[in-house]
Motif scaffolding. Structure first.
Motif, PDB file in Angstrom:
ATOM      1  N   VAL A 122       0.888  -1.190  -0.006  1.00 26.34           N
ATOM      2  CA  VAL A 122       0.007  -0.003   0.079  1.00 26.34           C
ATOM      3  C   VAL A 122       0.994   1.261  -0.025  1.00 26.34           C
ATOM      4  N   VAL A 123       1.931   1.244   0.731  1.00 28.52           N
ATOM      5  CA  VAL A 123       2.893   2.447   0.889  1.00 28.52           C
ATOM      6  C   VAL A 123       3.703   2.715  -0.488  1.00 28.52           C
ATOM      7  N   LEU A 124       4.160   1.402  -0.924  1.00 24.92           N
ATOM      8  CA  LEU A 124       4.726   1.694  -2.305  1.00 24.92           C
ATOM      9  C   LEU A 124       3.859   2.173  -3.577  1.00 24.92           C
ATOM     10  N   LEU A 125       2.535   1.623  -3.411  1.00 20.19           N
ATOM     11  CA  LEU A 125       1.586   1.998  -4.477  1.00 20.19           C
ATOM     12  C   LEU A 125       1.250   3.623  -4.275  1.00 20.19           C
ATOM     13  N   PHE A 126       1.351   3.943  -2.872  1.00 21.99           N
ATOM     14  CA  PHE A 126       0.988   5.353  -2.919  1.00 21.99           C
ATOM     15  C   PHE A 126       2.103   6.103  -3.311  1.00 21.99           C
ATOM     16  N   GLY A 127       3.325   5.643  -2.935  1.00 19.29           N
ATOM     17  CA  GLY A 127       4.449   6.600  -3.244  1.00 19.29           C
ATOM     18  C   GLY A 127       4.406   6.479  -5.050  1.00 19.29           C
ATOM     19  N   TYR A 128       4.314   5.688  -5.680  1.00 19.45           N
ATOM     20  CA  TYR A 128       4.089   5.553  -7.156  1.00 19.45           C
ATOM     21  C   TYR A 128       3.093   6.304  -7.497  1.00 19.45           C
ATOM     22  N   SER A 129       2.025   6.414  -7.151  1.00 22.45           N
ATOM     23  CA  SER A 129       1.058   7.463  -7.474  1.00 22.45           C
ATOM     24  C   SER A 129       1.273   8.861  -7.301  1.00 22.45           C
ATOM     25  N   LEU A 130       2.060   9.055  -6.096  1.00 22.93           N
ATOM     26  CA  LEU A 130       2.340  10.357  -5.951  1.00 22.93           C
ATOM     27  C   LEU A 130       3.570  10.865  -7.061  1.00 22.93           C
ATOM     28  N   LYS A 131       4.457   9.943  -7.261  1.00 20.67           N
ATOM     29  CA  LYS A 131       5.760  10.188  -8.357  1.00 20.67           C
ATOM     30  C   LYS A 131       4.750  10.401  -9.761  1.00 20.67           C
ATOM     31  N   LEU A 132       3.648   9.493 -10.211  1.00 26.30           N
ATOM     32  CA  LEU A 132       3.159   9.709 -11.248  1.00 26.30           C
ATOM     33  C   LEU A 132       2.579  10.901 -11.366  1.00 26.30           C
TER      34      LEU A 132
END
Length: 105
Positions: A87-97
């Protein structure tokens, strides 16, 4: 006055073929990963580091015994913490996107 709330133990896990082997791997892998991390530190840890390594060994043995002998009571650590890590990794990648998409405009 102390008020103590006792938690009910978690329900027994469903046992399926191959679960005992995966539980044994999961039980030993996490303390081993902590031990490898401790040994990889460049800071001298002294007695605290030795105690932490001993704790990793004791934890690995206790977890392995529970995984093998009381498999119905063992709950996977990888599943418990892995969900939150994903969940944290997906959140980080969505912020990066979102940042990349905002910088294109």
């Amino acid at each position: 006055m102390w008020v103590i709330f006792a938690r009910a133990p978690p329900p027994d896990a469903q046992v399926w073929p191959g679960r005992q082997v995966l539980a044994l791997f999961d039980a030993v892998a996490w303390p081993a990963a902590w031990a490898v991390w401790l040994l990889g530190l460049s800071v001298p840890l002294g007695l605290a580091g030795q105690c932490a390594l001993a704790w990793c060994g004791v934890a690995a043995v206790r977890r392995a015994l529970r995984a093998v002998l009381q498999n119905h009571r063992y709950h996977f650590t990888t599943w418990r913490w892995g969900r939150w890590l994903v969940v944290v990794l997906l959140f980080g990648y969505s912020l990066k996107l979102a940042v990349n998409l905002a910088s294109w405009q």
